[in-house]
Design a protein around this motif. Structure first.
Motif, PDB file in Angstrom:
ATOM      1  N   PHE A   1     -65.962  38.334  31.722  1.00  0.00           N
ATOM      2  CA  PHE A   1     -65.027  37.209  31.687  1.00  0.00           C
ATOM      3  C   PHE A   1     -64.939  36.472  33.025  1.00  0.00           C
ATOM      4  CE2 PHE A   1     -63.298  39.791  28.104  1.00  0.00           C
ATOM      5  CZ  PHE A   1     -63.668  38.892  27.105  1.00  0.00           C
ATOM      6  N   ALA A   2     -65.607  36.977  34.053  1.00  0.00           N
ATOM      7  CA  ALA A   2     -65.669  36.281  35.339  1.00  0.00           C
ATOM      8  C   ALA A   2     -66.776  35.223  35.346  1.00  0.00           C
ATOM      9  CB  ALA A   2     -65.890  37.276  36.477  1.00  0.00           C
ATOM     10  N   LEU A   3     -67.639  35.223  34.330  1.00  0.00           N
ATOM     11  CA  LEU A   3     -68.757  34.275  34.306  1.00  0.00           C
ATOM     12  C   LEU A   3     -68.331  32.801  34.258  1.00  0.00           C
ATOM     13  CD1 LEU A   3     -71.373  36.160  32.109  1.00  0.00           C
ATOM     14  CD2 LEU A   3     -71.659  35.405  34.485  1.00  0.00           C
ATOM     15  N   PRO A   4     -67.305  32.402  33.496  1.00  0.00           N
ATOM     16  CA  PRO A   4     -66.935  30.978  33.523  1.00  0.00           C
ATOM     17  C   PRO A   4     -66.549  30.468  34.920  1.00  0.00           C
ATOM     18  CG  PRO A   4     -66.056  31.983  31.548  1.00  0.00           C
ATOM     19  CD  PRO A   4     -66.598  33.108  32.413  1.00  0.00           C
ATOM     20  N   SER A   5     -65.826  31.263  35.692  1.00  0.00           N
ATOM     21  CA  SER A   5     -65.482  30.799  37.044  1.00  0.00           C
ATOM     22  C   SER A   5     -66.720  30.804  37.941  1.00  0.00           C
ATOM     23  CB  SER A   5     -64.354  31.630  37.653  1.00  0.00           C
ATOM     24  OG  SER A   5     -64.773  32.936  37.930  1.00  0.00           O
ATOM     25  N   ALA A   6     -67.627  31.759  37.736  1.00  0.00           N
ATOM     26  CA  ALA A   6     -68.881  31.762  38.494  1.00  0.00           C
ATOM     27  C   ALA A   6     -69.704  30.526  38.148  1.00  0.00           C
ATOM     28  CB  ALA A   6     -69.669  33.036  38.212  1.00  0.00           C
ATOM     29  N   ALA A   7     -69.664  30.104  36.877  1.00  0.00           N
ATOM     30  CA  ALA A   7     -70.388  28.901  36.462  1.00  0.00           C
ATOM     31  C   ALA A   7     -69.853  27.673  37.186  1.00  0.00           C
ATOM     32  CB  ALA A   7     -70.295  28.729  34.945  1.00  0.00           C
TER      33      ALA A   7
ATOM     34  N   MET B   1     -73.200  32.844  47.331  1.00  0.00           N
ATOM     35  CA  MET B   1     -72.239  31.905  46.724  1.00  0.00           C
ATOM     36  C   MET B   1     -71.229  32.603  45.824  1.00  0.00           C
ATOM     37  SD  MET B   1     -74.227  28.591  45.364  1.00  0.00           S
ATOM     38  CE  MET B   1     -75.950  28.812  45.660  1.00  0.00           C
ATOM     39  N   LEU B   2     -71.684  33.630  45.104  1.00  0.00           N
ATOM     40  CA  LEU B   2     -70.854  34.216  44.049  1.00  0.00           C
ATOM     41  C   LEU B   2     -70.163  35.516  44.445  1.00  0.00           C
ATOM     42  CD1 LEU B   2     -73.105  33.547  40.936  1.00  0.00           C
ATOM     43  CD2 LEU B   2     -71.166  32.215  41.794  1.00  0.00           C
ATOM     44  N   GLY B   3     -70.234  35.877  45.706  1.00  0.00           N
ATOM     45  CA  GLY B   3     -69.620  37.120  46.160  1.00  0.00           C
ATOM     46  C   GLY B   3     -68.130  37.228  45.880  1.00  0.00           C
ATOM     47  N   ASP B   4     -67.443  36.102  45.819  1.00  0.00           N
ATOM     48  CA  ASP B   4     -66.001  36.120  45.532  1.00  0.00           C
ATOM     49  C   ASP B   4     -65.708  36.027  44.035  1.00  0.00           C
ATOM     50  OD1 ASP B   4     -65.379  36.289  48.227  1.00  0.00           O
ATOM     51  OD2 ASP B   4     -65.182  34.116  48.465  1.00  0.00           O
ATOM     52  N   ASP B   5     -66.707  35.631  43.240  1.00  0.00           N
ATOM     53  CA  ASP B   5     -66.502  35.448  41.800  1.00  0.00           C
ATOM     54  C   ASP B   5     -66.915  36.661  40.966  1.00  0.00           C
ATOM     55  OD1 ASP B   5     -65.609  32.618  41.585  1.00  0.00           O
ATOM     56  OD2 ASP B   5     -67.529  32.240  42.571  1.00  0.00           O
ATOM     57  N   LEU B   6     -67.994  37.318  41.380  1.00  0.00           N
ATOM     58  CA  LEU B   6     -68.560  38.416  40.588  1.00  0.00           C
ATOM     59  C   LEU B   6     -68.747  39.663  41.432  1.00  0.00           C
ATOM     60  CD1 LEU B   6     -71.475  36.500  38.807  1.00  0.00           C
ATOM     61  CD2 LEU B   6     -69.208  36.984  37.876  1.00  0.00           C
ATOM     62  N   ARG B   7     -68.758  40.802  40.775  1.00  0.00           N
ATOM     63  CA  ARG B   7     -69.106  42.063  41.439  1.00  0.00           C
ATOM     64  C   ARG B   7     -70.637  42.105  41.487  1.00  0.00           C
ATOM     65  NH1 ARG B   7     -67.008  47.052  38.410  1.00  0.00           N
ATOM     66  NH2 ARG B   7     -65.014  46.117  38.955  1.00  0.00           N
ATOM     67  N   ILE B   8     -71.200  41.749  42.653  1.00  0.00           N
ATOM     68  CA  ILE B   8     -72.648  41.643  42.820  1.00  0.00           C
ATOM     69  C   ILE B   8     -73.240  43.012  43.142  1.00  0.00           C
ATOM     70  CG2 ILE B   8     -74.502  40.588  44.182  1.00  0.00           C
ATOM     71  CD1 ILE B   8     -73.108  38.537  42.471  1.00  0.00           C
ATOM     72  N   GLU B   9     -74.370  43.321  42.496  1.00  0.00           N
ATOM     73  CA  GLU B   9     -75.084  44.573  42.746  1.00  0.00           C
ATOM     74  C   GLU B   9     -75.601  44.572  44.182  1.00  0.00           C
ATOM     75  OE1 GLU B   9     -76.545  48.043  42.874  1.00  0.00           O
ATOM     76  OE2 GLU B   9     -75.654  47.466  40.946  1.00  0.00           O
ATOM     77  N   SER B  10     -75.189  45.560  44.954  1.00  0.00           N
ATOM     78  CA  SER B  10     -75.578  45.606  46.371  1.00  0.00           C
ATOM     79  C   SER B  10     -76.990  46.159  46.577  1.00  0.00           C
ATOM     80  CB  SER B  10     -74.575  46.438  47.165  1.00  0.00           C
ATOM     81  OG  SER B  10     -74.529  47.757  46.655  1.00  0.00           O
ATOM     82  N   ASP B  11     -77.487  46.958  45.654  1.00  0.00           N
ATOM     83  CA  ASP B  11     -78.821  47.547  45.767  1.00  0.00           C
ATOM     84  C   ASP B  11     -79.852  46.575  45.198  1.00  0.00           C
ATOM     85  OD1 ASP B  11     -81.116  49.064  45.773  1.00  0.00           O
ATOM     86  OD2 ASP B  11     -80.267  50.734  44.627  1.00  0.00           O
TER      87      ASP B  11
END
Length: 187
Positions: free
Chosen positions: A22-28, A164-174
């Motif tokens: 559900f975080a995808l719309p704000s990431a978009a 860009m999306l570090g604040d919007d989505l939980r980005i895979e660090s590996d």
């Protein structure tokens, strides 16, 4: 996690959290504002194939659940992809469909077969991008195939999108877990 696990470097796997979708719309919105990437209205769910009559039942259940046309296909590795389409402006509707499919598969006992979900984007230069959700990790990563059509990645773009999306989505660090999804439906 116990003391011995910490000492030996073992960790508990991250529990899947489908609500992360559900975080995808704000990431978009962020992607469009920062890099002019717009949603294509296409997304997909990938899972390990289910055999026989059970697969037909799942297909019918998904079609009934979504009430919209969906396509099922198999890739060269034997994984099944379910693709949904929406108006490109309806990212929330697309995300709801992806979430519903994941939830239905999980609820039917097929959670271990779920691999990833993705949502497609494109910019004015027709560069493609997908935001990929890793089901078993509970994280996202960007996948950007090179514009020339070869099976090469646009790594600088992927890293730019990550920032860009570090604040919007939980980005895979590996970064080793940023698997290519060549030819994925919805991309």
């Amino acid at each position: 996690m116990g003391f011995l696990d910490a000492l030996l470097g073992r960790s508990k796997p991250v529990r899947p959290d489908l609500d992360q979708l559900f975080a995808l719309p704000s990431a978009a919105v962020t992607l469009e504002a920062a890099a002019d990437f717009r949603p294509t209205g296409r997304g997909s769910v990938c899972f390990a194939s289910v055999e026989g009559g059970e697969f037909a039942r799942i297909q019918e259940e998904v079609r009934a659940l979504l009430g919209a046309p969906v396509d099922f296909s198999q890739d060269a590795y034997g994984y099944t992809w379910m693709q949904a389409r929406h108006d490109p402006q309806d990212t929330a509707g697309l995300v709801n469909d992806l979430h519903a499919v994941n939830s239905a598969l999980e609820g039917a006992g097929f959670g271990p077969q779920l691999l990833c979900s993705l949502m497609g984007f494109e910019d004015e230069q027709r560069r493609r991008l997908a935001l990929v959700y890793l089901y078993k990790r509970g994280t996202f990563y960007p996948f950007a195939p090179a514009a020339d059509g070869a099976e090469k990645r646009d790594n600088p773009l992927e890293l730019q999108v990550k920032a860009m999306l570090g604040d919007d989505l939980r980005i895979e660090s590996d970064l080793a877990r940023w698997f290519p999804v060549w030819g994925a439906p919805g991309l």
